[in-house]
Design a protein around this motif. Structure first.
Motif, PDB file in Angstrom:
ATOM      1  N   SER A 127       0.856  -1.188   0.000  1.00  0.00           N
ATOM      2  CA  SER A 127       0.000   0.000   0.000  1.00  0.00           C
ATOM      3  C   SER A 127       0.888   1.234   0.000  1.00  0.00           C
ATOM      4  O   SER A 127       2.086   1.159   0.322  1.00  0.00           O
ATOM      5  CB  SER A 127      -0.916   0.023   1.229  1.00  0.00           C
ATOM      6  OG  SER A 127      -0.143   0.206   2.405  1.00  0.00           O
ATOM      7  N   LEU A 128       0.318   2.378  -0.327  1.00  0.00           N
ATOM      8  CA  LEU A 128       1.081   3.626  -0.292  1.00  0.00           C
ATOM      9  C   LEU A 128       1.454   3.999   1.139  1.00  0.00           C
ATOM     10  O   LEU A 128       2.514   4.570   1.389  1.00  0.00           O
ATOM     11  CB  LEU A 128       0.288   4.753  -0.945  1.00  0.00           C
ATOM     12  CG  LEU A 128       0.227   4.720  -2.478  1.00  0.00           C
ATOM     13  CD1 LEU A 128      -0.701   5.823  -2.991  1.00  0.00           C
ATOM     14  CD2 LEU A 128       1.625   4.880  -3.083  1.00  0.00           C
ATOM     15  N   LYS A 129       0.582   3.688   2.084  1.00  0.00           N
ATOM     16  CA  LYS A 129       0.880   3.964   3.496  1.00  0.00           C
ATOM     17  C   LYS A 129       2.105   3.175   3.946  1.00  0.00           C
ATOM     18  O   LYS A 129       2.997   3.696   4.607  1.00  0.00           O
ATOM     19  CB  LYS A 129      -0.306   3.624   4.385  1.00  0.00           C
ATOM     20  CG  LYS A 129      -0.043   3.903   5.875  1.00  0.00           C
ATOM     21  CD  LYS A 129      -1.216   3.498   6.737  1.00  0.00           C
ATOM     22  CE  LYS A 129      -0.945   3.834   8.210  1.00  0.00           C
ATOM     23  NZ  LYS A 129       0.290   3.205   8.726  1.00  0.00           N
ATOM     24  N   GLU A 130       2.147   1.896   3.563  1.00  0.00           N
ATOM     25  CA  GLU A 130       3.291   1.056   3.920  1.00  0.00           C
ATOM     26  C   GLU A 130       4.563   1.593   3.273  1.00  0.00           C
ATOM     27  O   GLU A 130       5.634   1.606   3.894  1.00  0.00           O
ATOM     28  CB  GLU A 130       3.036  -0.377   3.466  1.00  0.00           C
ATOM     29  CG  GLU A 130       4.212  -1.337   3.663  1.00  0.00           C
ATOM     30  CD  GLU A 130       4.527  -1.618   5.116  1.00  0.00           C
ATOM     31  OE1 GLU A 130       5.653  -2.054   5.398  1.00  0.00           O
ATOM     32  OE2 GLU A 130       3.637  -1.394   5.983  1.00  0.00           O
ATOM     33  N   LEU A 131       4.452   2.062   2.029  1.00  0.00           N
ATOM     34  CA  LEU A 131       5.609   2.615   1.330  1.00  0.00           C
ATOM     35  C   LEU A 131       6.134   3.848   2.058  1.00  0.00           C
ATOM     36  O   LEU A 131       7.343   3.986   2.280  1.00  0.00           O
ATOM     37  CB  LEU A 131       5.233   2.982  -0.106  1.00  0.00           C
ATOM     38  CG  LEU A 131       6.363   3.565  -0.967  1.00  0.00           C
ATOM     39  CD1 LEU A 131       7.474   2.538  -1.165  1.00  0.00           C
ATOM     40  CD2 LEU A 131       5.825   4.031  -2.314  1.00  0.00           C
ATOM     41  N   ARG A 132       5.230   4.746   2.452  1.00  0.00           N
ATOM     42  CA  ARG A 132       5.656   5.947   3.168  1.00  0.00           C
ATOM     43  C   ARG A 132       6.317   5.584   4.504  1.00  0.00           C
ATOM     44  O   ARG A 132       7.345   6.161   4.877  1.00  0.00           O
ATOM     45  CB  ARG A 132       4.468   6.871   3.414  1.00  0.00           C
ATOM     46  CG  ARG A 132       4.875   8.199   4.056  1.00  0.00           C
ATOM     47  CD  ARG A 132       3.680   9.113   4.325  1.00  0.00           C
ATOM     48  NE  ARG A 132       4.141  10.369   4.891  1.00  0.00           N
ATOM     49  CZ  ARG A 132       4.516  11.431   4.208  1.00  0.00           C
ATOM     50  NH1 ARG A 132       4.463  11.406   2.880  1.00  0.00           N
ATOM     51  NH2 ARG A 132       4.940  12.529   4.804  1.00  0.00           N
ATOM     52  N   ASP A 133       5.745   4.615   5.201  1.00  0.00           N
ATOM     53  CA  ASP A 133       6.315   4.191   6.485  1.00  0.00           C
ATOM     54  C   ASP A 133       7.737   3.672   6.311  1.00  0.00           C
ATOM     55  O   ASP A 133       8.614   3.915   7.155  1.00  0.00           O
ATOM     56  CB  ASP A 133       5.443   3.108   7.123  1.00  0.00           C
ATOM     57  CG  ASP A 133       4.115   3.650   7.641  1.00  0.00           C
ATOM     58  OD1 ASP A 133       3.991   4.889   7.768  1.00  0.00           O
ATOM     59  OD2 ASP A 133       3.204   2.838   7.905  1.00  0.00           O
ATOM     60  N   ARG A 134       7.983   2.949   5.211  1.00  0.00           N
ATOM     61  CA  ARG A 134       9.324   2.420   4.956  1.00  0.00           C
ATOM     62  C   ARG A 134      10.319   3.536   4.681  1.00  0.00           C
ATOM     63  O   ARG A 134      11.465   3.493   5.152  1.00  0.00           O
ATOM     64  CB  ARG A 134       9.288   1.443   3.775  1.00  0.00           C
ATOM     65  CG  ARG A 134       8.537   0.148   4.061  1.00  0.00           C
ATOM     66  CD  ARG A 134       8.509  -0.757   2.841  1.00  0.00           C
ATOM     67  NE  ARG A 134       7.685  -1.942   3.059  1.00  0.00           N
ATOM     68  CZ  ARG A 134       7.498  -2.899   2.147  1.00  0.00           C
ATOM     69  NH1 ARG A 134       8.079  -2.807   0.967  1.00  0.00           N
ATOM     70  NH2 ARG A 134       6.723  -3.942   2.430  1.00  0.00           N
ATOM     71  N   ILE A 135       9.902   4.531   3.909  1.00  0.00           N
ATOM     72  CA  ILE A 135      10.790   5.653   3.606  1.00  0.00           C
ATOM     73  C   ILE A 135      11.098   6.444   4.873  1.00  0.00           C
ATOM     74  O   ILE A 135      12.250   6.803   5.143  1.00  0.00           O
ATOM     75  CB  ILE A 135      10.164   6.566   2.531  1.00  0.00           C
ATOM     76  CG1 ILE A 135      10.004   5.805   1.212  1.00  0.00           C
ATOM     77  CG2 ILE A 135      11.042   7.802   2.315  1.00  0.00           C
ATOM     78  CD1 ILE A 135       9.263   6.580   0.131  1.00  0.00           C
ATOM     79  N   VAL A 136      10.063   6.704   5.671  1.00  0.00           N
ATOM     80  CA  VAL A 136      10.253   7.425   6.936  1.00  0.00           C
ATOM     81  C   VAL A 136      11.179   6.635   7.856  1.00  0.00           C
ATOM     82  O   VAL A 136      12.042   7.188   8.542  1.00  0.00           O
ATOM     83  CB  VAL A 136       8.896   7.676   7.630  1.00  0.00           C
ATOM     84  CG1 VAL A 136       9.101   8.231   9.039  1.00  0.00           C
ATOM     85  CG2 VAL A 136       8.049   8.648   6.811  1.00  0.00           C
ATOM     86  N   GLY A 137      11.018   5.315   7.860  1.00  0.00           N
ATOM     87  CA  GLY A 137      11.817   4.449   8.727  1.00  0.00           C
ATOM     88  C   GLY A 137      13.297   4.465   8.427  1.00  0.00           C
ATOM     89  O   GLY A 137      14.119   4.124   9.289  1.00  0.00           O
ATOM     90  N   ARG A 138      13.650   4.855   7.202  1.00  0.00           N
ATOM     91  CA  ARG A 138      15.078   4.953   6.865  1.00  0.00           C
ATOM     92  C   ARG A 138      15.774   6.024   7.715  1.00  0.00           C
ATOM     93  O   ARG A 138      16.949   5.880   8.064  1.00  0.00           O
ATOM     94  CB  ARG A 138      15.247   5.352   5.397  1.00  0.00           C
ATOM     95  CG  ARG A 138      14.973   4.263   4.378  1.00  0.00           C
ATOM     96  CD  ARG A 138      15.111   4.872   3.003  1.00  0.00           C
ATOM     97  NE  ARG A 138      15.004   3.897   1.928  1.00  0.00           N
ATOM     98  CZ  ARG A 138      15.003   4.215   0.641  1.00  0.00           C
ATOM     99  NH1 ARG A 138      15.113   5.487   0.284  1.00  0.00           N
ATOM    100  NH2 ARG A 138      14.908   3.282  -0.281  1.00  0.00           N
ATOM    101  N   GLY A 139      15.042   7.105   7.965  1.00  0.00           N
ATOM    102  CA  GLY A 139      15.617   8.203   8.730  1.00  0.00           C
ATOM    103  C   GLY A 139      16.679   8.973   7.978  1.00  0.00           C
ATOM    104  O   GLY A 139      17.516   9.644   8.587  1.00  0.00           O
ATOM    105  N   THR A 140      16.657   8.895   6.644  1.00  0.00           N
ATOM    106  CA  THR A 140      17.704   9.550   5.851  1.00  0.00           C
ATOM    107  C   THR A 140      17.173  10.718   5.019  1.00  0.00           C
ATOM    108  O   THR A 140      17.960  11.447   4.429  1.00  0.00           O
ATOM    109  CB  THR A 140      18.375   8.536   4.896  1.00  0.00           C
ATOM    110  OG1 THR A 140      17.370   7.946   4.047  1.00  0.00           O
ATOM    111  CG2 THR A 140      19.073   7.442   5.683  1.00  0.00           C
TER     112      THR A 140
END
Length: 203
Positions: A127-140
């Motif tokens: 999902s797009l929500k899951e995608l955003r969470d993954r990007i945020v989780g990088r912390g970069t």
């Protein structure tokens, strides 16, 4: 029956979908697939090595590669250049070995024009929500960069129709198994095999 050339496997999808993670897991399971190392002008992330994850280049060095026609494809994405050095790709395929390119969607479109016989796989997020969470989780990335990546991701997902296969990256292990199944099936395609010796009639 023998096959003349190796497969060119192109794996792409939106930033943050897990292309690098899936490719890494695939390489650990199937050492017969070569990995094409891309060149980029972005800064290395923690744990990334030059010549292993990417060839990290300055903008000047990258532009010189473009001028020398040393790239199979290249694209500018969120302020950085990415590209695929061409020589190793051609040598690997001609030697009958498979090679996988982990590239951005823009680059995949260019490779499709140069190598229409390639196998193009779109790695999709649950999902797009899951995608955003993954990007945020990088912390970069900053909030502005995250928003820009999400905007680009929506446009890239719309281009899914240009691919031969779509693999959902809900779990890395499952995604890897799906890609391996695709590669196995592609090796069995009639047009990829040399089978004339089976039908030749001896006089």
């Amino acid at each position: 029956m023998k096959r003349e050339k190796g497969l060119l496997i192109v794996l792409s999808g939106p930033a943050g979908v897990g292309k690098g993670t899936v490719c890494g897991a695939l390489r650990k399971q199937d050492t017969a697939i070569e990995y094409s190392v891309s060149a980029t002008t972005r800064k290395p992330r923690a744990g990334e090595e030059h010549g292993v994850n990417y060839f990290f280049k300055s903008r000047e060095e990258f532009k010189e590669m473009i001028q020398n026609d040393a790239l199979l494809e290249w694209a500018e994405y969120v302020g950085n250049f990415y590209g695929t050095p061409i020589d190793y790709v051609r040598e690997t395929i001609d030697a009958g070995r498979d090679i996988i390119l982990e590239i951005e969607v823009q680059g995949a479109q260019k490779v499709r024009k140069a190598f229409p016989e390639g196998v193009f796989i779109f790695l999709a997020p649950p999902s797009l929500k899951e995608l955003r969470d993954r990007i945020v989780g990088r912390g970069t990335e900053t909030e502005d960069i995250i928003n820009e990546r999400m905007h680009v991701a929506k446009e890239e997902i719309d281009l899914m129709r240009m691919y031969d296969y779509v693999v959902e990256n809900d779990e890395v292990e499952l995604a890897v198994e799906r890609i391996k199944a695709i590669v196995t099936a592609e090796h069995c395609r009639r047009e990829r095999l040399k089978y004339q010796e089976l039908v030749e009639v001896k006089k």
